[in-house]
Motif scaffolding. Structure first.
Motif, PDB file in Angstrom:
ATOM      1  N   LEU A 211     -13.002  14.225 -18.036  1.00  0.00           N
ATOM      2  CA  LEU A 211     -14.117  14.945 -18.003  1.00  0.00           C
ATOM      3  C   LEU A 211     -15.280  14.506 -17.123  1.00  0.00           C
ATOM      4  CD1 LEU A 211     -14.772  17.490 -19.643  1.00  0.00           C
ATOM      5  CD2 LEU A 211     -15.963  16.247 -21.389  1.00  0.00           C
ATOM      6  N   LEU A 212     -15.484  13.127 -17.272  1.00  0.00           N
ATOM      7  CA  LEU A 212     -16.413  12.505 -16.485  1.00  0.00           C
ATOM      8  C   LEU A 212     -16.073  12.331 -15.135  1.00  0.00           C
ATOM      9  CD1 LEU A 212     -17.111   9.206 -18.688  1.00  0.00           C
ATOM     10  CD2 LEU A 212     -18.896  11.106 -17.936  1.00  0.00           C
ATOM     11  N   ASP A 213     -14.918  12.633 -14.689  1.00  0.00           N
ATOM     12  CA  ASP A 213     -14.547  12.580 -13.328  1.00  0.00           C
ATOM     13  C   ASP A 213     -15.241  13.709 -12.441  1.00  0.00           C
ATOM     14  OD1 ASP A 213     -12.362  10.862 -11.434  1.00  0.00           O
ATOM     15  OD2 ASP A 213     -12.565  12.902 -10.694  1.00  0.00           O
ATOM     16  N   VAL A 214     -15.340  14.860 -13.410  1.00  0.00           N
ATOM     17  CA  VAL A 214     -15.983  15.924 -12.795  1.00  0.00           C
ATOM     18  C   VAL A 214     -17.326  16.441 -13.077  1.00  0.00           C
ATOM     19  CG1 VAL A 214     -15.612  18.708 -12.990  1.00  0.00           C
ATOM     20  CG2 VAL A 214     -13.643  17.298 -12.946  1.00  0.00           C
ATOM     21  N   ASP A 228     -10.733  13.282  -8.809  1.00  0.00           N
ATOM     22  CA  ASP A 228      -9.533  14.024  -9.388  1.00  0.00           C
ATOM     23  C   ASP A 228      -9.386  15.124  -8.612  1.00  0.00           C
ATOM     24  OD1 ASP A 228      -9.069  11.585 -10.886  1.00  0.00           O
ATOM     25  OD2 ASP A 228      -9.805  12.915 -12.656  1.00  0.00           O
ATOM     26  N   ILE A 229     -10.265  15.869  -8.529  1.00  0.00           N
ATOM     27  CA  ILE A 229     -10.222  17.434  -7.893  1.00  0.00           C
ATOM     28  C   ILE A 229      -9.712  17.191  -6.356  1.00  0.00           C
ATOM     29  CG2 ILE A 229     -11.560  19.336  -7.157  1.00  0.00           C
ATOM     30  CD1 ILE A 229     -13.089  19.085  -9.560  1.00  0.00           C
ATOM     31  N   ILE A 230     -10.583  16.334  -5.693  1.00  0.00           N
ATOM     32  CA  ILE A 230     -10.000  16.076  -4.138  1.00  0.00           C
ATOM     33  C   ILE A 230      -8.382  15.801  -4.337  1.00  0.00           C
ATOM     34  CG2 ILE A 230     -10.347  14.712  -2.290  1.00  0.00           C
ATOM     35  CD1 ILE A 230     -13.308  14.372  -3.322  1.00  0.00           C
ATOM     36  N   SER A 231      -7.863  14.991  -5.134  1.00  0.00           N
ATOM     37  CA  SER A 231      -6.516  14.456  -4.710  1.00  0.00           C
ATOM     38  C   SER A 231      -5.605  15.437  -5.840  1.00  0.00           C
ATOM     39  CB  SER A 231      -6.257  13.210  -5.548  1.00  0.00           C
ATOM     40  OG  SER A 231      -6.625  12.992  -6.822  1.00  0.00           O
ATOM     41  N   LYS A 259      -4.162  23.838   0.006  1.00  0.00           N
ATOM     42  CA  LYS A 259      -5.170  23.277   1.254  1.00  0.00           C
ATOM     43  C   LYS A 259      -4.920  21.805   1.552  1.00  0.00           C
ATOM     44  CE  LYS A 259      -8.920  26.641   1.846  1.00  0.00           C
ATOM     45  NZ  LYS A 259     -10.059  27.003   1.259  1.00  0.00           N
ATOM     46  N   THR A 260      -4.716  21.096   2.807  1.00  0.00           N
ATOM     47  CA  THR A 260      -4.529  20.093   3.337  1.00  0.00           C
ATOM     48  C   THR A 260      -5.706  19.574   4.193  1.00  0.00           C
ATOM     49  OG1 THR A 260      -3.214  20.605   4.970  1.00  0.00           O
ATOM     50  CG2 THR A 260      -2.076  19.975   3.093  1.00  0.00           C
ATOM     51  N   ASP A 261      -6.380  20.589   4.762  1.00  0.00           N
ATOM     52  CA  ASP A 261      -7.409  20.479   5.504  1.00  0.00           C
ATOM     53  C   ASP A 261      -8.615  20.986   4.989  1.00  0.00           C
ATOM     54  OD1 ASP A 261      -8.781  19.328   7.642  1.00  0.00           O
ATOM     55  OD2 ASP A 261      -8.669  21.247   8.594  1.00  0.00           O
ATOM     56  N   PHE A 262      -9.584  20.169   4.426  1.00  0.00           N
ATOM     57  CA  PHE A 262     -10.562  20.805   3.656  1.00  0.00           C
ATOM     58  C   PHE A 262     -11.934  19.875   3.517  1.00  0.00           C
ATOM     59  CE2 PHE A 262      -7.787  18.921   0.425  1.00  0.00           C
ATOM     60  CZ  PHE A 262      -8.718  18.018  -0.161  1.00  0.00           C
ATOM     61  N   ASP A 263     -13.026  20.603   3.249  1.00  0.00           N
ATOM     62  CA  ASP A 263     -14.284  19.619   3.305  1.00  0.00           C
ATOM     63  C   ASP A 263     -14.423  19.266   1.704  1.00  0.00           C
ATOM     64  OD1 ASP A 263     -17.283  18.864   4.016  1.00  0.00           O
ATOM     65  OD2 ASP A 263     -17.591  19.883   2.079  1.00  0.00           O
ATOM     66  N   SER A 264     -14.477  18.120   1.253  1.00  0.00           N
ATOM     67  CA  SER A 264     -14.303  17.377  -0.084  1.00  0.00           C
ATOM     68  C   SER A 264     -15.411  18.142  -1.029  1.00  0.00           C
ATOM     69  CB  SER A 264     -14.534  15.863  -0.175  1.00  0.00           C
ATOM     70  OG  SER A 264     -13.404  15.296   0.537  1.00  0.00           O
ATOM     71  N   THR A 265     -16.754  18.182  -0.402  1.00  0.00           N
ATOM     72  CA  THR A 265     -17.908  18.487  -1.304  1.00  0.00           C
ATOM     73  C   THR A 265     -17.317  19.882  -1.592  1.00  0.00           C
ATOM     74  OG1 THR A 265     -19.103  16.953  -0.118  1.00  0.00           O
ATOM     75  CG2 THR A 265     -20.372  18.622  -1.458  1.00  0.00           C
ATOM     76  N   GLU A 266     -17.203  20.779  -0.634  1.00  0.00           N
ATOM     77  CA  GLU A 266     -16.802  22.153  -0.971  1.00  0.00           C
ATOM     78  C   GLU A 266     -15.740  22.375  -2.015  1.00  0.00           C
ATOM     79  OE1 GLU A 266     -15.507  25.955   2.129  1.00  0.00           O
ATOM     80  OE2 GLU A 266     -16.267  23.970   2.989  1.00  0.00           O
ATOM     81  N   LYS A 267     -14.679  21.494  -1.730  1.00  0.00           N
ATOM     82  CA  LYS A 267     -13.623  21.745  -2.704  1.00  0.00           C
ATOM     83  C   LYS A 267     -13.954  21.503  -4.252  1.00  0.00           C
ATOM     84  CE  LYS A 267      -8.862  20.120  -3.783  1.00  0.00           C
ATOM     85  NZ  LYS A 267      -7.542  19.485  -3.434  1.00  0.00           N
ATOM     86  N   GLU A 269     -17.120  21.678  -5.408  1.00  0.00           N
ATOM     87  CA  GLU A 269     -18.076  22.541  -5.850  1.00  0.00           C
ATOM     88  C   GLU A 269     -17.118  23.947  -6.358  1.00  0.00           C
ATOM     89  OE1 GLU A 269     -21.132  23.355  -3.080  1.00  0.00           O
ATOM     90  OE2 GLU A 269     -21.966  21.275  -3.227  1.00  0.00           O
ATOM     91  N   ALA A 270     -16.329  24.063  -5.403  1.00  0.00           N
ATOM     92  CA  ALA A 270     -15.362  25.483  -5.954  1.00  0.00           C
ATOM     93  C   ALA A 270     -14.369  25.399  -6.986  1.00  0.00           C
ATOM     94  CB  ALA A 270     -14.532  25.732  -4.429  1.00  0.00           C
ATOM     95  N   VAL A 271     -13.857  24.280  -7.079  1.00  0.00           N
ATOM     96  CA  VAL A 271     -13.016  24.312  -8.284  1.00  0.00           C
ATOM     97  C   VAL A 271     -13.793  23.939  -9.523  1.00  0.00           C
ATOM     98  CG1 VAL A 271     -11.207  22.478  -9.323  1.00  0.00           C
ATOM     99  CG2 VAL A 271     -10.913  23.139  -6.920  1.00  0.00           C
ATOM    100  N   THR A 272     -14.654  23.156  -9.493  1.00  0.00           N
ATOM    101  CA  THR A 272     -15.737  22.954 -10.690  1.00  0.00           C
ATOM    102  C   THR A 272     -16.198  24.238 -11.193  1.00  0.00           C
ATOM    103  OG1 THR A 272     -16.617  20.566  -9.770  1.00  0.00           O
ATOM    104  CG2 THR A 272     -17.790  21.718 -11.579  1.00  0.00           C
ATOM    105  N   ALA A 273     -16.882  24.959 -10.229  1.00  0.00           N
ATOM    106  CA  ALA A 273     -17.252  26.573 -10.525  1.00  0.00           C
ATOM    107  C   ALA A 273     -15.900  27.623 -11.370  1.00  0.00           C
ATOM    108  CB  ALA A 273     -17.541  27.306  -9.150  1.00  0.00           C
ATOM    109  N   ILE A 274     -14.976  27.205 -10.748  1.00  0.00           N
ATOM    110  CA  ILE A 274     -13.485  27.720 -11.396  1.00  0.00           C
ATOM    111  C   ILE A 274     -13.335  27.362 -12.725  1.00  0.00           C
ATOM    112  CG2 ILE A 274     -11.107  28.161 -11.550  1.00  0.00           C
ATOM    113  CD1 ILE A 274     -11.161  28.155  -8.422  1.00  0.00           C
TER     114      ILE A 274
END
Lengths: 324, 324
Positions: A211-214, A228-231, A259-267, A269-274
Motif C-alpha cells: 500500500l505504501l509503495d503506491v 512497484d507500478i513502474i516495474s 508498454k515498455t517505453d513510457f514516462d514513469s510519472t505518467e504511468k 499517475e495513470a495506474v494509481t487513478a485506475i
C-alpha cells in the motif's frame, strides 16, 4: 519494565560484537558489510518481545536472538542476486560490490552462522528450536521461489499471493516470537498461538508495504513512490485490480502493463487513478486491518505477562503507523 | 560382520526413500534430480564406517548418515553455478537445466534439509553434532572461496594449496567419520583422532585426483585425461612444477599457460613431458602416500573394534587402487 528503545539498543550493541571470521576476507567482509547496513532489526526485537511474554529481563538472550537477524540477512544477500538488485539500503549489494560467487558463498556461510547462534540456547531446547527454525527456513525459500515464479505468470490469484507473502515474510516473524517464547519456557499451545500472532501481523505488514509503495507521502518515503507500478510488480494492489477491472479500465491497465517505453510519472499517475476508481486502496486497507485485528485478538487472548503483551502490542501499533 | 557392498546398498536404499517436499516444484525437483545423479556416496559410507568402529550394526543410523550426502550435494549445486559447469556426472547441471535462481534456492533448501537429517540423532548428541557440522560447513565454504581466489592469483604456494584442499574436501571426510563415531558413543580423544584419519586421507585422495587427471589410463578414466592441464587448473602438479621449473622448462611451461589458442592434445603432451622431466609424478605420489600413511597410522593406533578398523582400512585401500 523495559521499553522498545532499550531493547533495540541492546540488539544493536550485540550486533556490533558479532565476529564471524577473517580469512578468506572475500567470505567474511561481505557478512560484516551486510550486517552493518542497518535496518529495523525487527526480527531479533520480536524474539526479545516473545521472551518478555514470560520473563522479565531479556538480557540473557540478546545474542541468541541474533540468529534470526543473521538468517534474514542471508536471505537478503541471496535474494539480491536473484533479483539482480543494484542497491540494498542505499548501498551497493554484495554481488555488485564483490561478485555473485562471493554473494553465494558468503550467504551460505551466514546460514551456517545462524545455526551457530541457535546453538547457544539451552541445549534441552535445541532440538525443538532447530526443528522450528528448519521449517521456517524452508518455507522462506519456498516463498522466494513462488515469488520468482509469479514474475513469469500472467495471472496470480489473491489466495496464491497471500500464501506467498505468508511464506516469504510472515512465517519468520511468527518464528521469531515463538523462538523467544521457547527460550523463556512457554508451553506449546501458547507458543503456537504466538506464532500465529506473528504470521497474521506479518501478512498485514506486507500488505502495508504494498500500500505504501503506491500511497506513501514521497517526502517521508525512503524509496520512489510507485516503484512497484513502474516495474509491474505483482503486489496485492495489482492482482486485485486485474481481478476487478472491466471494460475501459481493464484495457487501460493492460495497456500500461504491456508498454515498455513510457514516462514513469505518467504511468504511476495513470495506474494509481485506475486503482482509485476500483477502490483498491480501501480494499487493501480493509484486508490489512483484518490481519492486524486477528493478530491483536490472538495476542489479547494469550496467557502471558500483561506487561509483555502491552509491550508487543505497542510495538505492533507503532509499526502500523509508519509512513515509510 | 557386514561388508562395504552391503553398507552401500543400505545407503542407496535409504537415499531412494528420501522425500524433501513437492511445492513449488522448481525448488524440490532439482534436489531429487541432483541426489539421483549417483556418485560414490563415500561420505555417508564413512559415517557408517565411523559408527562401526564402536557398534556392530549400522542399520539404525543410515538415515542420519545421509545428512553429509545432502550437504555434499548442496555444495556441488552451488559450486557448479560458480564454476559455470555445464555438466555434473555427465548430466546437465541444475543451473543449466533450470536456472541460477533455482540452483541458489534449491541449494539453500538442501543445506537446511541436511540439518533436518542431523536432527534425527539422539537429542543428547545434537549440540555436539551441530557444533562439529557447522565448523565443517564453514570450512568447506572457506575452501571453495580460497579455490576461487586461486584462479586469479599468479602464484600459489604448496602450503596454501594443501590448506585449500584440506578445507574444501578433507574436513568433510573427517567430519563424516567423527559423526558416525559420535553417534556410536565414542569419547572425544578417539573421535578427534578419527577426524584426523579422515582429513589425512582426504588430502591424499585429492592429490590422487590431481595425479589421475594427468596420468590415468584414458580407457578407464571417466573424464578427459589432461583436463586440468587444458584449463590451467592450479593443481598440486602445476604448482610444484612452477616452483621447480627453471631455464627452458620454465619458459616452455609459462608459454603453454599463456597460450589461448592451442591444440589440446599437443598442450597435454607438452606439459606432461615437462612434469616428467621435473619428476612431478614421483613427488606427488610421495606426498600423497605420506598423507595416506599418516591416516593409516592414526587408524591403527585408534582404540576401537578391530573388525571396524579392518573394514575402514580395507575401504581406504580399495579407494587408493582406483583408476578413475
Amino acid at each position: 519494565m523495559t521499553d522498545i528503545k532499550t531493547l533495540q539498543q541492546q540488539i544493536s550493541a550485540e550486533i556490533d560484537k558479532l565476529q564471524f571470521g577473517t580469512e578468506p576476507k572475500e567470505l567474511y567482509e561481505p557478512i560484516s558489510y551486510i550486517m552493518s547496513l542497518g535496518g529495523k532489526r525487527m526480527r531479533p526485537l520480536l524474539v526479545l518481545l516473545g521472551y518478555l511474554l514470560k520473563e522479565e529481563n531479556a538480557a540473557a538472550v540478546v545474542r541468541q536472538a541474533l540468529a534470526v537477524e543473521v538468517f534474514h540477512n542471508f536471505t537478503l544477500m541471496h535474494d539480491d542476486i536473484m533479483d539482480e538488485a543494484p542497491l540494498r539500503r542505499g548501498q551497493p549489494t554484495v554481488h555488485e560490490k564483490w561478485n555473485s560467487t562471493v554473494a553465494i558463498l558468503s550467504g551460505d556461510t551466514m546460514l551456517v552462522k545462524a545455526y551457530d547462534l541457535l546453538l547457544e540456547i539451552n541445549p534441552k531446547l535445541l532440538p525443538e528450536a532447530i526443528r522450528l527454525f528448519n521449517q521456517t527456513a524452508v518455507e522462506v525459500c519456498e516463498g522466494q521461489q513462488i515469488d520468482m515464479n509469479f514474475e513469469a505468470e500472467s495471472q496470480v490469484s489473491v489466495d496464491a499471493y497471500i500464501n506467498m507473502i505468508r511464506l516469504k515474510t510472515a512465517v519468520l516473524l511468527g518464528f521469531s516470537l515463538e523462538y523467544g517464547a521457547l527460550m523463556a519456557g512457554m508451553a506449546e499451545p501458547g507458543r503456537k498461538q504466538l506464532y500465529e500472532v506473528g504470521v497474521q501481523m506479518g501478512v498485514g505488514f506486507q500488505l502495508m508495504d504494498d500500500l505504501l509503495d503506491v500511497y506513501a507521502d514521497q517526502a517521508k518515503f525512503g524509496k520512489q513512490v510507485g516503484g512497484d507500478i513502474i516495474s509491474n510488480k505483482k503486489t496485492f494492489l495489482l492482482i486485485k485490480a486485474l481481478e476487478l477491472a472491466t471494460g475501459k479500465e481493464k484495457e487501460a491497465l493492460d495497456s500500461w502493463l504491456e508498454k515498455t517505453d513510457f514516462d514513469s510519472t505518467e504511468k504511476v499517475e495513470a495506474v494509481t487513478a485506475i486503482y482509485d476508481q476500483l477502490g483498491i486502496r480501501e480494499l487493501t486497507t480493509n484486508l490489512m486491518n483484518s490481519y492486524f485485528d486477528k493478530g491483536f485478538e490472538l495476542l489479547d487472548r494469550l496467557d502471558a505477562r500483561p506487561e509483555g503483551k502491552e509491550l508487543l502490542a505497542g510495538f505492533a501499533a507503532q509499526l502500523m503507523k509508519r509512513e515509510k
